[in-house]
Design an enzyme around this catalytic site. Structure first.
Site, mmCIF file in Angstrom:
data_model
loop_
_atom_site.group_PDB
_atom_site.id
_atom_site.type_symbol
_atom_site.label_atom_id
_atom_site.label_comp_id
_atom_site.label_asym_id
_atom_site.label_seq_id
_atom_site.Cartn_x
_atom_site.Cartn_y
_atom_site.Cartn_z
ATOM 1 N N ILE A 152 46.717 50.570 35.594
ATOM 2 C CA ILE A 152 46.415 49.648 36.860
ATOM 3 C C ILE A 152 46.550 48.313 36.804
ATOM 4 O O ILE A 152 45.731 47.977 35.944
ATOM 5 C CB ILE A 152 45.133 50.404 37.697
ATOM 6 N N GLU A 153 46.996 47.562 37.383
ATOM 7 C CA GLU A 153 46.909 46.066 37.489
ATOM 8 C C GLU A 153 46.228 45.631 38.658
ATOM 9 O O GLU A 153 46.941 46.062 40.009
ATOM 10 C CB GLU A 153 48.282 45.265 37.223
ATOM 11 N N ILE A 154 45.378 44.574 38.924
ATOM 12 C CA ILE A 154 44.885 44.098 39.790
ATOM 13 C C ILE A 154 45.143 42.554 39.821
ATOM 14 O O ILE A 154 45.068 42.076 38.740
ATOM 15 C CB ILE A 154 43.283 44.261 40.212
#
Length: 244
Positions: A152-154
Site C-alpha cells: 500500500i502506498e500513501i
C-alpha cells in the site's frame, strides 16, 4: 458564486477529460471505459485482511452477491472497491518481508502525511518513506504491507501536474517557455479563485466565462482563463512535508 463554465474550462485545459463519463480522456478505438471499479486481492485469511482494510485504511464492508460459492468479502470507499478472495491454498502464497517501493502496489492520496505516519507508528505497522522531486514540486510517499504482503502506498502525489506526453511535446514546440499544466484538482480550485477575483472587481456577476477551444482541450494548451487559473495554482501550492 463560481461559474461552472470557468471551472470546466480549467479542468478541460488541464486534461481532466471532462465530459467522458466523469473519467479520463478517451482516444478513438480504445475500450469505452469510464472509471476504476475495484481491485481483487487473494488472501491467506479474509478475516485478517478485512480487519486491516477497515481498521487501517477505512474501507466499509458492503453486500456481496449471495450466489458466490467461495469465501470472500467486498469493501468500498474513496470511490473504489476492494474485493477480498480467500486463497484455496494459503500456504502457497509468497512471503514478503522487505518493503520494496518498486513492487506492485495500490496508492491512495491523503490529506496529511504527518497524520498517516503518526497513525502507522501507533499501530506498529512497519513502513518506509520516499521523497520525489520534480521541477520544484515535492511528493512524499509512505509504503507498507497488508497482511498478505500486498503493498500500500500513501502519498500526496496530487501535487504533481498531470501532463499527457503528446500534449507536453506539442506545447514545448509551440511555446517552449510556457507554464506547465497543473493537476486537475489544483486547476479547478484555482479557477474558483480567479473567478472570485474577477467578481470582486465588478459589481456585475458574469453569466459565463470564455469557453476552451477544441484544440486547447485536445492538445493541452490552456485558454487564457485556464492559464491564469493554473498560474494561481502554482503560486499557492501547498508546502512540502519532509520525509526526514
Amino acid at each position: 458564486m463560481v461559474s461552472s463554465t470557468t471551472m470546466a474550462a480549467a479542468a478541460a485545459a488541464a486534461g481532466c477529460g471532462v465530459g467522458v463519463g466523469g473519467g479520463g480522456v478517451r482516444a478513438p478505438g480504445v475500450l469505452p471505459l469510464a472509471s476504476l471499479n475495484h481491485i481483487s486481492i487473494v488472501c491467506r485469511s479474509v478475516e485478517a485482511s478485512l480487519r486491516f482494510y477497515t481498521d487501517v485504511l477505512g474501507f466499509v464492508p458492503i453486500r456481496r452477491p449471495g450466489s458466490f460459492d467461495f469465501n470472500g468479502a467486498w469493501l468500498f470507499n474513496y470511490g473504489i472497491g476492494i474485493h477480498l478472495l480467500q486463497s484455496e491454498d494459503p500456504g502457497s502464497l509468497p512471503e514478503k518481508g522487505e518493503i520494496n517501493p518498486k513492487d506492485n502496489h495500490i496508492s491512495f492520496q491523503c490529506e496529511s502525511m504527518v497524520a498517516v505516519e503518526r497513525r502507522l507508528m501507533e499501530m506498529g505497522i512497519p513502513y518506509v518513506q520516499r521523497c520525489v522531486e520534480e521541477g520544484g514540486i515535492n511528493v512524499d510517499q509512505i509504503f507498507f504491507h497488508d497482511p498478505d504482503g500486498f503493498m500500500i502506498e500513501i502519498c500526496n502525489c496530487d501535487n504533481l501536474p498531470v501532463i499527457p506526453l503528446a500534449a507536453d511535446l506539442q506545447q514545448q514546440q509551440r511555446a517552449p517557455g510556457a507554464v506547465q499544466l497543473g493537476a486537475c484538482k489544483r486547476a479547478v480550485a484555482a479557477a474558483a479563485v480567479v473567478a472570485k477575483q474577477q467578481q470582486q472587481k465588478s459589481s456585475v456577476v458574469p453569466s459565463s466565462s470564455p469557453p476552451v477551444t477544441a484544440a486547447a482541450a485536445q492538445c493541452g494548451v490552456p485558454s487564457s482563463t485556464a492559464a491564469q487559473a493554473i498560474r494561481v495554482a502554482e503560486e499557492s501550492s501547498s508546502s512540502h512535508i519532509s520525509c526526514a
